[in-house]
Each structure stands twice: as structure tokens, then as C-alpha cells.
Design a protein around this motif. Structure first.
Motif, PDB file in Angstrom:
ATOM      1  N   SER A  89       0.832  -1.210   0.000  1.00 56.05           N
ATOM      2  CA  SER A  89       0.000   0.000   0.000  1.00 56.05           C
ATOM      3  C   SER A  89       0.863   1.255   0.000  1.00 56.05           C
ATOM      4  O   SER A  89       0.547   2.234  -0.685  1.00 56.05           O
ATOM      5  N   ALA A  95       0.780   4.101  -2.818  1.00 51.95           N
ATOM      6  CA  ALA A  95       0.425   5.466  -2.419  1.00 51.95           C
ATOM      7  C   ALA A  95       1.567   6.442  -2.705  1.00 51.95           C
ATOM      8  O   ALA A  95       1.330   7.569  -3.152  1.00 51.95           O
ATOM      9  N   SER A  96       2.797   6.019  -2.485  1.00 50.19           N
ATOM     10  CA  SER A  96       3.946   6.893  -2.758  1.00 50.19           C
ATOM     11  C   SER A  96       4.034   7.245  -4.234  1.00 50.19           C
ATOM     12  O   SER A  96       4.311   8.387  -4.598  1.00 50.19           O
ATOM     13  N   LEU A 128       1.171   9.681  -5.040  1.00 46.15           N
ATOM     14  CA  LEU A 128       1.257  11.008  -4.428  1.00 46.15           C
ATOM     15  C   LEU A 128       2.549  11.752  -4.730  1.00 46.15           C
ATOM     16  O   LEU A 128       2.703  12.912  -4.336  1.00 46.15           O
ATOM     17  N   VAL A 141       2.949   9.442   3.396  1.00 50.38           N
ATOM     18  CA  VAL A 141       2.872   7.980   3.362  1.00 50.38           C
ATOM     19  C   VAL A 141       3.833   7.371   4.377  1.00 50.38           C
ATOM     20  O   VAL A 141       3.473   6.457   5.115  1.00 50.38           O
TER      21      VAL A 141
END
Length: 146
Positions: free
Chosen positions: A35, A39-40, A43, A61
Motif C-alpha cells: 500500500s 500510495a507513494s 502522491l 505515506v
């Protein structure tokens, strides 16, 4: 093979192993890593601007992941989440230093952030292997503190 592809390969290997052979803490750790990487990527700044300044998305994150691994450190019987928490603190320190020293070369900033993620994947593999060793030796490996 690029470094990013090698990292994704290590992530896939460590996560599949953690999900398949780990106890609940290792599975939660594997899910957090997967995750966190997704997410990194989502974003991060666009490719041409990445690591030119503080990567606020990655900072967010990394902070959230630190919360998960600290929780695992307190609630599980495992020691490895504390090691990963320490590595995440080091990553957060790198982000903080980027604020304090904006002249840092972007590649140095990127490498300093990435280093800890590689080591964390190796720790998950070792933790899963140790879980399997305890299961073989004791027949059980309690995951949670009572």
C-alpha cells in the motif's frame, strides 16, 4: 534492469512470501509495504519534478506507515516491526533534512529515501523465515501480546 524494477521485484517477492508464510503481523507488514509503495507513486510529484523539493506525498505515506509499524511493535510479539519503525524514522529524517538543506542534490535525496525501503523488504523476508522456524520448532507462534 532498472533499480525501480529490481525494487518492485523484491517487493513482490517479500510480500508474497509474507502473505503466504507469515503470521498476521507479517501479513499486515506486507500489506503496508505494498500500500505504501502504491500510495507513494500516486502522491509523488510528476516524473520531471520528482525529488526537486520535499516529496510531501511520500512524507505523508512514510508517516502513516510509521504509525502502522509502531502499532505492530506495541501489539505483536514480534521485534522486527521496531526495526522497520526505526528505518521509517530515518526516512522521515531524510525528508526533514531536505527542508533544512534545500541545496541537496535531488538524486542524493532520492537515494537516501529509497535505501531504507530496500532494507525493510529484506527484514520482512527474514521475519517471515523466522516465523516459519518458530512454527517448525514449537508448533505454534503466537502473534499478539495478551
Amino acid at each position: 534492469m532498472t533499480r525501480q524494477m529490481m525494487f518492485i521485484g523484491l517487493l513482490v517477492l517479500s510480500s508474497i512470501y509474507g502473505f503466504a508464510k507469515g503470521g498476521r503481523p507479517e501479513q499486515i507488514g506486507a500489506a503496508t509495504f505494498v500500500s505504501g509503495v502504491i500510495a507513494s507513486i500516486a502522491l509523488a510529484h510528476p516524473v520531471g519534478f520528482r525529488f526537486q523539493g520535499v516529496e510531501h506525498g511520500m512524507l505523508f505515506v512514510d508517516t502513516a506507515m510509521l504509525g502502522v509499524f509502531l502499532w505492530l511493535s506495541f501489539k505483536s510479539t514480534r521485534f522486527w516491526p521496531l526495526w522497520v519503525s526505526g528505518m521509517l524514522v530515518a526516512e522521515l529524517s531524510v525528508h526533514t533534512m531536505r527542508v533544512a538543506v534545500p541545496a541537496v542534490v535531488p538524486k542524493a535525496y532520492m537515494d537516501a529515501v529509497a535505501l531504507w525501503s530496500w532494507i525493510a523488504q529484506i527484514i520482512l523476508i527474514a521475519a517471515t523465515w523466522r516465523h516459519q522456524q518458530r512454527l517448525a520448532r514449537l508448533g505454534v507462534d503466537k502473534s499478539w501480546k495478551t
